[in-house]
Design an enzyme around this catalytic site. Structure first.
Site, PDB file in Angstrom:
ATOM      1  N   PRO A 101      -1.382   4.849   0.497  1.00  0.00           N
ATOM      2  CA  PRO A 101      -2.097   6.088   0.157  1.00  0.00           C
ATOM      3  C   PRO A 101      -1.106   7.186  -0.213  1.00  0.00           C
ATOM      4  O   PRO A 101      -0.132   7.425   0.503  1.00  0.00           O
ATOM      5  CB  PRO A 101      -2.850   6.425   1.449  1.00  0.00           C
ATOM      6  CG  PRO A 101      -2.085   5.739   2.532  1.00  0.00           C
ATOM      7  CD  PRO A 101      -1.496   4.508   1.926  1.00  0.00           C
ATOM      8  N   THR A 103      -1.127  11.232  -1.764  1.00  0.00           N
ATOM      9  CA  THR A 103      -1.822  12.429  -2.234  1.00  0.00           C
ATOM     10  C   THR A 103      -1.411  12.732  -3.666  1.00  0.00           C
ATOM     11  O   THR A 103      -0.226  12.792  -3.986  1.00  0.00           O
ATOM     12  CB  THR A 103      -1.484  13.618  -1.320  1.00  0.00           C
ATOM     13  OG1 THR A 103      -2.046  13.375  -0.030  1.00  0.00           O
ATOM     14  CG2 THR A 103      -2.036  14.926  -1.874  1.00  0.00           C
ATOM     15  N   ALA A 152      -5.260  10.183   1.062  1.00  0.00           N
ATOM     16  CA  ALA A 152      -5.794  10.945   2.191  1.00  0.00           C
ATOM     17  C   ALA A 152      -7.005  11.762   1.779  1.00  0.00           C
ATOM     18  O   ALA A 152      -6.952  12.559   0.838  1.00  0.00           O
ATOM     19  CB  ALA A 152      -4.709  11.860   2.749  1.00  0.00           C
ATOM     20  N   GLN A 200      -8.265   6.151   3.083  1.00  0.00           N
ATOM     21  CA  GLN A 200      -7.603   6.800   4.213  1.00  0.00           C
ATOM     22  C   GLN A 200      -8.328   8.090   4.581  1.00  0.00           C
ATOM     23  O   GLN A 200      -8.619   8.925   3.721  1.00  0.00           O
ATOM     24  CB  GLN A 200      -6.146   7.125   3.888  1.00  0.00           C
ATOM     25  CG  GLN A 200      -5.379   7.653   5.103  1.00  0.00           C
ATOM     26  CD  GLN A 200      -3.977   8.087   4.764  1.00  0.00           C
ATOM     27  OE1 GLN A 200      -3.780   9.094   4.099  1.00  0.00           O
ATOM     28  NE2 GLN A 200      -2.991   7.319   5.221  1.00  0.00           N
ATOM     29  N   TYR A 244      -0.121  15.276  10.554  1.00  0.00           N
ATOM     30  CA  TYR A 244      -1.477  15.799  10.438  1.00  0.00           C
ATOM     31  C   TYR A 244      -2.162  15.752  11.811  1.00  0.00           C
ATOM     32  O   TYR A 244      -1.531  15.489  12.825  1.00  0.00           O
ATOM     33  CB  TYR A 244      -2.230  15.046   9.345  1.00  0.00           C
ATOM     34  CG  TYR A 244      -1.549  15.216   8.001  1.00  0.00           C
ATOM     35  CD1 TYR A 244      -1.525  16.458   7.362  1.00  0.00           C
ATOM     36  CD2 TYR A 244      -0.871  14.161   7.396  1.00  0.00           C
ATOM     37  CE1 TYR A 244      -0.865  16.643   6.152  1.00  0.00           C
ATOM     38  CE2 TYR A 244      -0.207  14.340   6.187  1.00  0.00           C
ATOM     39  CZ  TYR A 244      -0.203  15.577   5.572  1.00  0.00           C
ATOM     40  OH  TYR A 244       0.461  15.754   4.388  1.00  0.00           O
ATOM     41  N   ARG A 273      -2.923   4.166  10.683  1.00  0.00           N
ATOM     42  CA  ARG A 273      -1.554   4.424  10.209  1.00  0.00           C
ATOM     43  C   ARG A 273      -0.808   5.267  11.235  1.00  0.00           C
ATOM     44  O   ARG A 273      -1.315   6.305  11.687  1.00  0.00           O
ATOM     45  CB  ARG A 273      -1.582   5.157   8.870  1.00  0.00           C
ATOM     46  CG  ARG A 273      -0.252   5.100   8.115  1.00  0.00           C
ATOM     47  CD  ARG A 273      -0.324   5.864   6.826  1.00  0.00           C
ATOM     48  NE  ARG A 273       0.608   5.335   5.844  1.00  0.00           N
ATOM     49  CZ  ARG A 273       1.169   6.052   4.880  1.00  0.00           C
ATOM     50  NH1 ARG A 273       0.898   7.338   4.759  1.00  0.00           N
ATOM     51  NH2 ARG A 273       2.004   5.499   4.020  1.00  0.00           N
ATOM     52  N   GLY A 304       4.616   2.844  -1.974  1.00  0.00           N
ATOM     53  CA  GLY A 304       4.022   4.060  -2.504  1.00  0.00           C
ATOM     54  C   GLY A 304       4.504   4.366  -3.907  1.00  0.00           C
ATOM     55  O   GLY A 304       3.848   4.026  -4.898  1.00  0.00           O
TER      56      GLY A 304
END
Length: 384
Positions: free
Chosen positions: A33, A35, A66, A108, A187, A234, A326
């Site tokens: 994942p 962004t 996300a 995600q 986060y 994750r 990624g």
């Protein structure tokens, strides 16, 4: 009579099929994942997101970027959401397109916690404790000083757990095969795990058993909502992204992983996994299910010439089941084919293009059979 030694287990191959929960995967490569800030201002995915993910449908599994489970959980401008009907409809167009291209997707789920800002969400951010992010945060009008988050009440915690469960139901309604609960990279869930960001004295703070409680409750609620075989988690042991300072990493993760194993999610996804670290080996030994490992490829530097294949194979040899990449997928829509054949990989262009919106730096990376639409840099030296 003599007997010959038992044969060693066959080495895993990146390109062999694998099973994950209800899914048959054509290979062991996972698109991590990432962004990309291409959603509409309200969090609805636009058609260009369907094009982007469909280009990368050759991955064994795509874990979509996300996505916020509620309004206050929004992190940055133009990130997707999954708490309104419009969000479900927008994501359904993405999953339908990817499925038609032969792909499989998880989504995600991420709550930003203290990384949020009123200019982005319209609400004051919440967090385990009123400890602000120490730097500026991105907002629709540019970087702004972080605000002191409001400490979550017991009712806030209960409501947020239910928001994650509802978001998981929405994701399945939108056509995803499952969801990944984001408990990494600084986060909200990660903020509960760390000593610096979690200074509570109630049942959600203090000793490790209390600090892992919120994450465990979220994962259990999501598993109850859609089935544990559709859920991944994750984690990022020791990762300092977004100014995280866990304080007792070696104590947190064995206890967290043991608690998660009791719920039975489909997979555990370890960020920046290092097969040489004792903690990674301990977690692999303790985790009874599928382990997805994300190798360190040198964030901010060039991609290795092999696109990460050597690092991926080291992790497979160390016991990982699937490998999440990624930036190699970001820059190479046909990454699986390139890695399988040893073809050169595209390098990531200007890092700013990751987040600026539009097709440039998003859907315009060429596949091997597609002419480049912009000059391509020379191959970078291996490393990282």
């Amino acid at each position: 009579m003599t007997t010959s030694p038992a044969a060693a287990p066959a080495a895993r191959d990146l390109f062999e099929p694998a099973r994950l929960g209800p899914l048959d995967l054509p290979n062991r490569l996972v698109m991590a994942p990432m962004t990309r800030n291409r959603a509409a201002a309200d969090g609805t995915p636009p058609p260009i997101m369907a094009e982007y993910y469909a280009q990368r449908a050759g991955a064994g599994l795509i874990i979509a970027e996300a996505t916020t489970p509620n309004r206050v959980g929004a992190t940055y401008p133009n990130i997707p959401a999954i708490h309104r009907d419009a969000h479900v409809e927008g994501w359904r167009a993405v999953t339908d397109t990817v499925r038609a291209a032969g792909g499989r997707m998880f989504l995600q789920l991420q709550h930003g916690g203290r990384i949020g800002h009123p200019e982005t969400s319209g609400l004051h951010p919440v967090a385990p404790s009123p400890v602000p992010f120490p730097g500026p945060v991105h907002t629709p009008s540019g970087p702004r000083p972080a605000v002191v988050p409001r400490e979550m009440t017991a009712e806030d915690i209960r409501a947020t757990v239910e928001d994650f469960a509802n978001a998981a139901r929405n994701a399945v309604a939108a056509g995803f095969a499952g969801v990944e609960v984001h408990a990494a990279n600084g986060y909200l869930l990660h903020q509960f795990l760390g000593q610096d960001t979690n200074r509570r004295t109630d049942a959600y703070g203090g000793p490790v058993a209390h600090r892992i409680r919120f994450t465990v409750e979220v994962v259990r609620a999501v598993a109850d909502a859609i089935g544990p075989e559709r859920v991944g988690v994750r984690i990022a042991p020791g990762v300092t992204a977004n100014a995280m300072a866990e304080g007792d990493t070696e104590a947190i993760y064995p206890e967290l992983v043991a608690a998660l194993a009791g719920i039975g999610p489909a997979y555990l996804h370890v960020v920046f996994a290092d097969p040489g670290q004792a903690l990674f080996r301990e977690l692999r030994a303790a985790w009874p299910g599928t382990l997805i490992a994300n190798p360190v490829l040198g964030w901010g530097g060039p991609l290795p010439e092999d696109g990460g294949r050597a690092a991926a194979e080291r992790l497979l040899a160390a016991g990982a089941d699937l490998i999440a990449l990624g930036r190699p997928f970001l820059a190479n829509p046909d990454l699986v084919h390139r890695l399988r054949t040893g073809a050169p990989v595209n390098q990531v262009r200007d890092r700013g293009l990751m987040y600026t919106g539009g097709a440039e730096g998003y859907t315009d990376y060429p596949a091997l059979h597609t002419p480049a639409t912009a000059p391509r840099p020379a191959p970078a030296p291996a490393g990282g």
